[in-house]
Write a protein that holds these residues in place. Structure first.
Motif, PDB file in Angstrom:
ATOM      1  N   ARG A   1       7.137   3.093  -2.775  1.00 29.48           N
ATOM      2  CA  ARG A   1       5.905   3.114  -2.913  1.00 29.48           C
ATOM      3  C   ARG A   1       5.106   4.177  -3.717  1.00 29.48           C
ATOM      4  NH1 ARG A   1       3.357  -1.269  -0.364  1.00 29.48           N
ATOM      5  NH2 ARG A   1       4.099  -2.467  -1.569  1.00 29.48           N
TER       6      ARG A   1
ATOM      7  N   PHE B   1       1.680   3.928 -11.482  1.00 28.14           N
ATOM      8  CA  PHE B   1       0.250   3.112 -11.772  1.00 28.14           C
ATOM      9  C   PHE B   1      -0.872   4.236 -12.299  1.00 28.14           C
ATOM     10  CE2 PHE B   1      -3.964   2.315  -9.882  1.00 28.14           C
ATOM     11  CZ  PHE B   1      -4.121   1.074 -10.544  1.00 28.14           C
TER      12      PHE B   1
ATOM     13  N   LYS C   1      -5.771  -0.561 -18.602  1.00 26.00           N
ATOM     14  CA  LYS C   1      -6.983  -0.979 -18.348  1.00 26.00           C
ATOM     15  C   LYS C   1      -7.736  -1.042 -19.768  1.00 26.00           C
ATOM     16  CE  LYS C   1     -11.427  -0.328 -15.668  1.00 26.00           C
ATOM     17  NZ  LYS C   1     -12.255   0.527 -15.000  1.00 26.00           N
TER      18      LYS C   1
ATOM     19  N   GLU D   1     -10.108  -4.258 -15.441  1.00 29.19           N
ATOM     20  CA  GLU D   1      -9.609  -3.756 -13.937  1.00 29.19           C
ATOM     21  C   GLU D   1      -9.007  -4.959 -13.533  1.00 29.19           C
ATOM     22  OE1 GLU D   1     -11.021  -0.578 -12.311  1.00 29.19           O
ATOM     23  OE2 GLU D   1     -10.628  -1.356 -10.308  1.00 29.19           O
TER      24      GLU D   1
ATOM     25  N   MET E   1      -5.803  -6.366 -15.278  1.00 30.85           N
ATOM     26  CA  MET E   1      -4.941  -4.974 -15.059  1.00 30.85           C
ATOM     27  C   MET E   1      -4.174  -4.829 -13.907  1.00 30.85           C
ATOM     28  SD  MET E   1      -4.862  -1.104 -14.399  1.00 30.85           S
ATOM     29  CE  MET E   1      -6.294  -1.228 -13.618  1.00 30.85           C
ATOM     30  N   LEU E   2      -4.777  -5.113 -12.800  1.00 34.09           N
ATOM     31  CA  LEU E   2      -4.366  -5.129 -11.595  1.00 34.09           C
ATOM     32  C   LEU E   2      -3.278  -6.254 -11.263  1.00 34.09           C
ATOM     33  CD1 LEU E   2      -6.937  -3.976  -9.177  1.00 34.09           C
ATOM     34  CD2 LEU E   2      -5.203  -2.706 -10.016  1.00 34.09           C
TER      35      LEU E   2
ATOM     36  N   MET F   1       0.894  -5.876 -10.752  1.00 33.70           N
ATOM     37  CA  MET F   1       1.603  -6.580  -9.811  1.00 33.70           C
ATOM     38  C   MET F   1       2.887  -7.270 -10.435  1.00 33.70           C
ATOM     39  SD  MET F   1       0.367  -9.261  -7.173  1.00 33.70           S
ATOM     40  CE  MET F   1       1.260 -10.855  -7.920  1.00 33.70           C
TER      41      MET F   1
ATOM     42  N   PRO G   1      -9.300   3.500 -14.225  1.00 31.43           N
ATOM     43  CA  PRO G   1      -9.510   2.513 -13.057  1.00 31.43           C
ATOM     44  C   PRO G   1     -10.316   2.974 -11.877  1.00 31.43           C
ATOM     45  CG  PRO G   1      -7.243   3.325 -12.639  1.00 31.43           C
ATOM     46  CD  PRO G   1      -7.645   4.109 -13.698  1.00 31.43           C
ATOM     47  N   SER G   2     -11.007   2.068 -11.274  1.00 28.32           N
ATOM     48  CA  SER G   2     -11.738   2.637 -10.138  1.00 28.32           C
ATOM     49  C   SER G   2     -10.831   3.160  -8.936  1.00 28.32           C
ATOM     50  CB  SER G   2     -12.537   1.316  -9.646  1.00 28.32           C
ATOM     51  OG  SER G   2     -11.566   0.429  -8.838  1.00 28.32           O
TER      52      SER G   2
ATOM     53  N   ALA H   1      -8.672   0.669  -6.849  1.00 29.77           N
ATOM     54  CA  ALA H   1      -7.887  -0.052  -7.540  1.00 29.77           C
ATOM     55  C   ALA H   1      -6.223   0.070  -7.232  1.00 29.77           C
ATOM     56  CB  ALA H   1      -7.568   0.401  -9.229  1.00 29.77           C
ATOM     57  N   TRP H   2      -5.823   1.283  -6.806  1.00 33.17           N
ATOM     58  CA  TRP H   2      -4.644   1.236  -6.413  1.00 33.17           C
ATOM     59  C   TRP H   2      -4.347   0.566  -4.947  1.00 33.17           C
ATOM     60  CZ3 TRP H   2       0.345   1.170  -6.736  1.00 33.17           C
ATOM     61  CH2 TRP H   2       1.333   1.561  -5.748  1.00 33.17           C
TER      62      TRP H   2
ATOM     63  N   LYS I   1      -6.048  -1.919  -4.097  1.00 30.00           N
ATOM     64  CA  LYS I   1      -6.118  -3.090  -4.269  1.00 30.00           C
ATOM     65  C   LYS I   1      -4.822  -3.774  -4.521  1.00 30.00           C
ATOM     66  CE  LYS I   1     -10.969  -4.324  -5.625  1.00 30.00           C
ATOM     67  NZ  LYS I   1     -11.627  -4.366  -6.811  1.00 30.00           N
ATOM     68  N   LEU I   2      -4.138  -3.075  -5.335  1.00 28.96           N
ATOM     69  CA  LEU I   2      -2.804  -3.352  -5.856  1.00 28.96           C
ATOM     70  C   LEU I   2      -1.797  -3.352  -4.950  1.00 28.96           C
ATOM     71  CD1 LEU I   2      -0.903  -4.036  -8.139  1.00 28.96           C
ATOM     72  CD2 LEU I   2      -0.916  -1.692  -8.565  1.00 28.96           C
ATOM     73  N   GLU I   3      -1.892  -2.424  -4.112  1.00 25.70           N
ATOM     74  CA  GLU I   3      -1.065  -2.142  -3.079  1.00 25.70           C
ATOM     75  C   GLU I   3      -0.903  -3.171  -2.130  1.00 25.70           C
ATOM     76  OE1 GLU I   3      -1.367   1.418  -0.920  1.00 25.70           O
ATOM     77  OE2 GLU I   3       0.741   1.599  -0.372  1.00 25.70           O
TER      78      GLU I   3
ATOM     79  N   LEU J   1       0.849  -6.220  -3.287  1.00 30.12           N
ATOM     80  CA  LEU J   1       2.410  -5.940  -3.402  1.00 30.12           C
ATOM     81  C   LEU J   1       3.095  -6.499  -2.121  1.00 30.12           C
ATOM     82  CD1 LEU J   1       2.566  -2.355  -5.205  1.00 30.12           C
ATOM     83  CD2 LEU J   1       3.068  -4.734  -6.180  1.00 30.12           C
ATOM     84  N   PRO J   2       4.359  -6.955  -2.412  1.00 28.06           N
ATOM     85  CA  PRO J   2       5.062  -7.592  -1.196  1.00 28.06           C
ATOM     86  C   PRO J   2       5.264  -6.238  -0.236  1.00 28.06           C
ATOM     87  CG  PRO J   2       6.379  -7.726  -3.246  1.00 28.06           C
ATOM     88  CD  PRO J   2       5.163  -7.196  -3.510  1.00 28.06           C
ATOM     89  N   LYS J   3       5.314  -6.511   0.755  1.00 30.53           N
ATOM     90  CA  LYS J   3       5.698  -5.632   1.820  1.00 30.53           C
ATOM     91  C   LYS J   3       7.040  -5.388   2.126  1.00 30.53           C
ATOM     92  CE  LYS J   3       1.150  -5.599   4.341  1.00 30.53           C
ATOM     93  NZ  LYS J   3       0.374  -6.178   5.598  1.00 30.53           N
TER      94      LYS J   3
END
Lengths: 188, 266
Positions: free
Chosen positions: A22, A29, A37, A51, A54-55, A59, B21-22, B25-26, B28-30, B33-35
């Motif tokens: 992670r 990231f 972005k 955004e 972008m996310l 992914m 990015p806001s 953002a991270w 949200k992305l996390e 993402l698959p656990k």
């Protein structure tokens, strides 16, 4: 030198991110999100939408990281993903339409010149004002450096359509520039 | 001032641009993402634990093997020293019993021979019961010496069987002895009739002669070398009983013979 060291850092981070670490993913990231972005923003009219796309793009980057062989630029690889995702988003919203082909006359001669550099915000405004079809082809061609054949394949259009879109985009930009700056450097 | 190409300007500016990015953002992305990836790190952690555990086991087993190998070498050193001792013990266990059995049997034979003429059936019973007791004793002793059980019991059995054979032989010989007694009594009576007084030396001579004859007969009758030793042990008791019987059989002349013998002894 900085580029080399950055590239080295990428490879280590990419390896770790491939293993699912992670922390490495987060670092990647942090490194690429702002640029990506910006890439998305070229095609999409709002920052929020940029955004969001972008996310989604990130992914896909992390889930398909194994398919990145390490050859070529990692940034280029991510950028491609972001472009594809942006176009997919435009298609979803049914905002991506292409006008009928028009005869292009000496398109290579249509080169616009400006006296002072435009700020990036001004440029974004100019581009935002273009129709999605024009804009997408223009950005792909002028900013990302795609060839007409690549654009045609990517957008599922013919090469001539791609060329006519570019031509119209340039013409429109020119006219807008004239309006914006009250001074136009025309065309020969 | 040279004019700038619009498209170059646009490309440069847009490629350099970065849009932060806001902050969420991270996160949200996390969340998207698959656990599994977390599990991957966990799995690696568990693999590490398992590997270290296996390593410890291997080290432990090696250490333990070293210890056991040391013990085995010690055993190997000790074995030759302990085994002969055990064998000696076995021999010790076996030999005294054989010796014990023989005198016991002999004594019983002597007693039996004393009472035989009166109650032969009873003595046989007594003898059998004593033999049974001896057998029991032997088996009890054998139980104590576990390692030598088989050997000892087998040897004892053979000893007992031998003793039985010897006892039977002795019974036969006792018949010979009683015949001799009758003979001597007859002779003494004949001598008394011929000469009014019988001297102690004459009786002694008769007795010694009879005893020699009995011994030679016994030795001749005996099938085994062991019997000679057995007879030597019994000799004294037999002698006494033989004399007593002779005195008893003489009846009337008892007192005169008795005094003569006492005088000779003195």
């Amino acid at each position: 030198m900085k580029v080399v060291s950055l590239h080295k850092n990428y490879t280590v981070l990419i390896k770790k991110a491939k293993k699912g670490q992670r922390r490495a993913q987060h670092e990647l990231f942090e490194l690429f999100a702002p640029k990506m972005k910006s890439v998305c923003r070229q095609y999409l009219k709002s920052n929020d939408m940029a955004e969001e796309v972008m996310l989604i793009g990130f992914m896909k980057v992390f889930t398909h990281l194994d398919s990145f062989g390490g050859q070529g630029s990692f940034e280029g690889w991510i950028r491609r993903i972001m472009v594809n995702e942006s176009i997919t988003q435009l298609r979803k919203d049914k905002k991506l339409g292409f006008t009928a082909e028009t005869e292009i006359e000496n398109s290579m001669d249509h080169v616009s010149y400006i006296e002072t550099e435009l700020e990036v915000e001004e440029i974004q405004q100019l581009i935002d004002a273009l129709p999605n079809g024009y804009k997408t082809v223009f950005v792909l061609y002028a900013v990302e450096g795609y060839k007409h054949s690549e654009i045609a394949e990517l957008l599922n259009i013919s090469e001539s359509t791609s060329k006519s879109q570019l031509f119209k985009a340039r013409k429109m930009l020119q006219s807008k520039m004239i309006k914006q700056n009250n001074s136009s450097y025309g065309t020969h | 001032m040279a004019p700038i190409k619009l498209e170059d300007n646009i490309r440069e500016k847009l490629q350099e641009r970065e849009l932060a990015p806001s902050q969420s953002a991270w996160d949200k992305l996390e969340s998207t993402l698959p656990k599994q990836q977390d599990k991957g790190t966990n799995r690696f952690f568990w693999y590490a634990i398992a590997a270290s555990f296996v390593g410890l086991l291997i080290i432990g087993s090696m250490f333990f093997n070293d210890k056991t190998s040391g013990i085995t070498t010690e055993i190997v050193i000790e074995e030759p020293t302990t085994l002969p001792q055990e064998e000696n013990n076995k021999n010790e266990i076996v030999t005294p019993k054989q010796e014990e059995i023989v005198p016991d049997v002999n004594s019983t034979i002597a007693e039996i021979s004393q009472d035989e003429s009166e109650v032969p059936k009873k003595t046989k019973k007594v003898q059998n019961s004593r033999l049974a007791q001896q057998k029991r004793d032997i088996t009890e002793n054998n139980a104590n010496a576990k390692s030598a059980i088989a050997k000892v019991s087998e040897e004892n059995k053979t000893v007992i069987s031998e003793d039985k054979i010897q006892i039977n032989d002795l019974f036969k010989k006792d018949a010979v002895v009683s015949n001799k007694v009758d003979e001597i009594v007859a002779r003494v009576k004949a001598m008394q009739e011929a000469n009014s007084a019988v001297t102690a030396t004459e009786i002694d001579l008769l007795l010694a002669q009879a005893q020699r004859e009995i011994q030679t007969e016994r030795i001749l009758n005996s099938t085994k070398v062991d019997a000679a030793a057995l007879l030597m042990d019994v000799e004294f008791d037999l002698e006494r009983s033989f004399r007593d019987r002779v005195f008893y059989a003489l009846g009337d002349g008892f007192s005169t013979i008795r005094t003569a013998v006492v005088e000779r002894n003195n």
